[in-house]
Structures are given as C-alpha cells and as structure tokens.
Scaffold this active site. Structure first.
Site, PDB file in Angstrom:
ATOM      1  N   ASP A  47       0.997  -1.190  -0.021  1.00 41.78           N
ATOM      2  CA  ASP A  47       0.019   0.030  -0.162  1.00 41.78           C
ATOM      3  C   ASP A  47       0.905   1.362  -0.023  1.00 41.78           C
ATOM      4  O   ASP A  47       0.496   2.228   0.024  1.00 41.78           O
ATOM      5  CB  ASP A  47      -0.930   0.092   1.170  1.00 41.78           C
ATOM      6  CG  ASP A  47      -0.395  -0.159   2.480  1.00 41.78           C
ATOM      7  OD1 ASP A  47       0.831  -0.176   2.691  1.00 41.78           O
ATOM      8  OD2 ASP A  47      -1.082   0.026   3.587  1.00 41.78           O
ATOM      9  N   SER A  48       2.231   1.094   0.202  1.00 42.45           N
ATOM     10  CA  SER A  48       3.028   2.042  -0.106  1.00 42.45           C
ATOM     11  C   SER A  48       2.946   2.748  -1.420  1.00 42.45           C
ATOM     12  O   SER A  48       3.496   3.937  -1.803  1.00 42.45           O
ATOM     13  CB  SER A  48       4.512   1.628  -0.128  1.00 42.45           C
ATOM     14  OG  SER A  48       4.770   0.458  -1.005  1.00 42.45           O
ATOM     15  N   ASP A  86      -0.853  -6.206  -0.313  1.00 47.30           N
ATOM     16  CA  ASP A  86      -1.026  -5.706   0.812  1.00 47.30           C
ATOM     17  C   ASP A  86      -2.788  -5.161   0.986  1.00 47.30           C
ATOM     18  O   ASP A  86      -3.166  -4.888  -0.228  1.00 47.30           O
ATOM     19  CB  ASP A  86      -0.416  -4.267   0.741  1.00 47.30           C
ATOM     20  CG  ASP A  86       0.315  -4.026   2.212  1.00 47.30           C
ATOM     21  OD1 ASP A  86       0.249  -4.711   3.170  1.00 47.30           O
ATOM     22  OD2 ASP A  86       1.116  -3.115   2.140  1.00 47.30           O
ATOM     23  N   LYS A 116      -0.816  -9.418   2.842  1.00 48.97           N
ATOM     24  CA  LYS A 116      -0.360  -8.941   4.051  1.00 48.97           C
ATOM     25  C   LYS A 116      -1.510  -8.076   4.724  1.00 48.97           C
ATOM     26  O   LYS A 116      -1.879  -7.108   4.201  1.00 48.97           O
ATOM     27  CB  LYS A 116       0.835  -8.116   3.839  1.00 48.97           C
ATOM     28  CG  LYS A 116       1.689  -7.662   4.972  1.00 48.97           C
ATOM     29  CD  LYS A 116       2.991  -6.999   4.741  1.00 48.97           C
ATOM     30  CE  LYS A 116       3.003  -5.918   3.939  1.00 48.97           C
ATOM     31  NZ  LYS A 116       2.436  -4.631   4.778  1.00 48.97           N
ATOM     32  N   GLU A 118      -1.598  -5.448   8.542  1.00 47.82           N
ATOM     33  CA  GLU A 118      -1.071  -4.919   9.749  1.00 47.82           C
ATOM     34  C   GLU A 118      -1.602  -5.214  11.138  1.00 47.82           C
ATOM     35  O   GLU A 118      -2.627  -5.100  11.216  1.00 47.82           O
ATOM     36  CB  GLU A 118      -0.781  -3.343   9.580  1.00 47.82           C
ATOM     37  CG  GLU A 118      -0.182  -2.973   8.272  1.00 47.82           C
ATOM     38  CD  GLU A 118       0.019  -1.362   8.189  1.00 47.82           C
ATOM     39  OE1 GLU A 118      -0.740  -0.801   9.077  1.00 47.82           O
ATOM     40  OE2 GLU A 118       0.502  -0.997   7.143  1.00 47.82           O
ATOM     41  N   GLU A 185       8.940  -3.620  10.871  1.00 48.48           N
ATOM     42  CA  GLU A 185       9.208  -2.119  10.453  1.00 48.48           C
ATOM     43  C   GLU A 185       9.856  -1.328  11.477  1.00 48.48           C
ATOM     44  O   GLU A 185       9.277  -1.138  12.406  1.00 48.48           O
ATOM     45  CB  GLU A 185       8.036  -1.424   9.458  1.00 48.48           C
ATOM     46  CG  GLU A 185       8.364  -0.192   8.864  1.00 48.48           C
ATOM     47  CD  GLU A 185       7.257   0.144   8.010  1.00 48.48           C
ATOM     48  OE1 GLU A 185       6.606  -0.504   7.398  1.00 48.48           O
ATOM     49  OE2 GLU A 185       7.496   1.223   7.682  1.00 48.48           O
TER      50      GLU A 185
HETATM   51  O1  KIV Z   1       3.614  -0.991   1.713  1.00 46.73           O
HETATM   52  C1  KIV Z   1       4.871  -1.487   1.767  1.00 46.73           C
HETATM   53  O2  KIV Z   1       5.528  -1.152   0.724  1.00 46.73           O
HETATM   54  C2  KIV Z   1       5.159  -2.293   2.924  1.00 46.73           C
HETATM   55  C3  KIV Z   1       6.312  -2.640   2.827  1.00 46.73           C
HETATM   56  C4  KIV Z   1       7.274  -1.491   3.037  1.00 46.73           C
HETATM   57  C5  KIV Z   1       6.775  -3.599   4.173  1.00 46.73           C
HETATM   58  O3  KIV Z   1       4.268  -2.594   3.563  1.00 46.73           O
END
Ligand code: KIV
Length: 267
Positions: A47-48, A86, A116, A118, A185
């Site tokens: 989600d980055s 994510d 993934k 959180e 992280e």
């Molecule tokens: O969103 C992302 O890129 C991440 C990584 C930095 C682990 O969660």
C-alpha cells in the site's frame, strides 16, 4: 539463479535453512517483471503505492479496488517470485468476514498468492479466518503505517523492554493464527533479533537491522525514484529519478534543436 517457483512453504523453509529472503515492492507489470528477473523471492504490491505511485502523503487513502488493479498488473510480470498483496486500511479491520471477502478478491481478481495485513494479537482471529479459507497471510508489526495517526509520525517503535515483550507476544499470536511470515518495520536491531529468535516463521525487516530472516524495501526508494524523503534505513542502489530527469531534458533539447528524429529514425 534458481528458477524454481517460490511458494509459501519455500519461504517458511528458508528460515530453517538460514537462507535470507529478499523482498521488494512493485505496483505495475514492468517493475514486477524486472524484479522477478533479478531473482527476488517475494514481490509485495504494497500500500506504499499510495505514496510512491499515487502521490498521497500516507498509505491510508488507497482502496481495495486500486490495489487489486496494481496487483493484477504486477501479476502479469511475475513468474518465479511469491506475489503478496497488501490489504489497505479498513479492508480487514471491520470484521473477519469482511477481511476474508477482501482477501479473497486479491487472490481471485488480483492474482496474488498471499495477502499482508498490519497488527498483532488483536488481528489473530482475522488472520485465522483468512488462513482457514486457504489464503496465506503475512503479518506486519512495528511501525505500521496505516496507524500513522495514532503514532503521530514515522518514529522508531519497540524502544522499551516492555514494547519488545509486547511485540514478541504479537508475533507469536500471528504465528499461532497461521501467518507464514511477519514484516518488522522500523524497530531497533536488537528488538528484531529477539522477535526473530522467538518465532518459527520468518521475519522480514525494513529498518529492523540485520538479524531478520529477510529484508524488504520500497523499490521506488532504493532505486532513487522517490525523492520526497529518504529514511536512514534505505540503501540507494540507483539514482533513477535523476537519470529520468536528465534523459528527458536531453530529449526536450533534441526536439527543440531539431536533432530528433534524424534520418535513421525516419521513414
Ligand atoms: O506497503 C509497503 O510497501 C510495505 C512494505 C514497506 C513492508 O508494507
């Protein structure tokens, strides 16, 4: 390079064989193709992308539909790596049923092989619900960017003994719920070492020192594409932002000076 397809069991086995896991992010077909060719073990559609692809200030605004679009694009470039998607903010926090429905969309519509999310112990029931439906889950502890408003900034986490103990409990809860790996992280290296030693599933660090079982970075950071800020934990492997600007400025000049196209580029 080993061309054998990386699966969830491969990733788990790498910890027991003390083979480090390499991971980077991708949000589109071409980047995923380059990363896959380079031999990455895991490609994360993070989600980055909200920040480095879409230009938002945080990861919070990106939607399930947007991330599924990015996942589908990336999936077309991946042959060997494990493709993880994510789950964005509020796509898994409301209820385990809602989380499973959204996780399923990443697999069915996006072509991801795992998701993934959180959070630690409070997310255990949700992780179990998704895993029981056959979808592998990667956890994420430490600085969890979707909670940025609670943290009040991108600060180093787990700085006290109590916070490290809490993180071990969270990591163990994720493992017991069936998660196959956990991202750690922005935490001290010693804290990451402690967590890594206390669980049997791999830890993937980002700003968490050298003791993790693997490492992940945001590709746009390590390639020098994202220049807004550069966290201390990012090693810069290329300055592609600079290269793109320079190449495009040369193109502008060639067009203005009528140096492009020449005869060899004309019919
Ligand atoms: O969103 C992302 O890129 C991440 C990584 C930095 C682990 O969660």
């Amino acid at each position: 390079m080993n061309t054998k397809k990386v699966t969830v069991p491969t990733i788990v086995q790498m910890k027991s064989q003390a083979e480090k896991i390499s991971a980077l992010t991708a949000y589109d077909y071409l980047m995923a193709l380059y990363l896959d060719d380079a031999g990455l073990d895991i490609i994360l559609v993070g989600d980055s992308g909200a920040m480095v692809f879409s230009g938002y200030d945080t990861t919070i605004p990106i939607t399930v539909d947007e991330l599924i679009y990015h996942t589908r694009a990336a999936s077309r470039g991946v042959k060997r790596a494990l493709l993880v998607a994510d789950m964005p903010f509020l796509s898994y926090q409301i209820s385990p049923e809602d989380a499973l429905r959204n996780a399923g969309r990443f697999i069915k519509e996006g072509g991801a092989e795992a998701v993934k999310l959180e959070g630690g112990e409070p997310m255990a029931t949700t992780v179990r619900r998704i895993v029981d439906a056959g979808i592998p889950v990667m956890g994420h502890l430490g600085l969890i960017p979707q909670s940025i408003n609670r943290f009040g900034g991108y600060k180093v986490q787990a700085r006290t003994e109590e916070a490290v103990e809490r993180m071990v409990i969270d990591a163990q809860a994720l493992e017991q719920a069936g998660a196959f790996a956990v991202v750690l992280e922005k935490i001290p290296a010693a804290a990451a070492k402690m967590v890594t030693e206390k669980i049997n599933i791999p830890t993937i660090g980002i700003g968490a020192g050298a003791h993790c079982d693997g490492q992940i970075l945001v590709t746009h950071d390590m390639l020098g594409l994202f220049e807004k800020f550069r966290p201390k934990f990012v090693r810069i492997y290329a300055e592609l932002g600079h290269n793109i600007r320079e190449a495009c400025a040369r193109y502008v000049e060639d067009v203005k000076m009528n140096r492009f196209p020449d005869d060899s580029e004309s019919y």
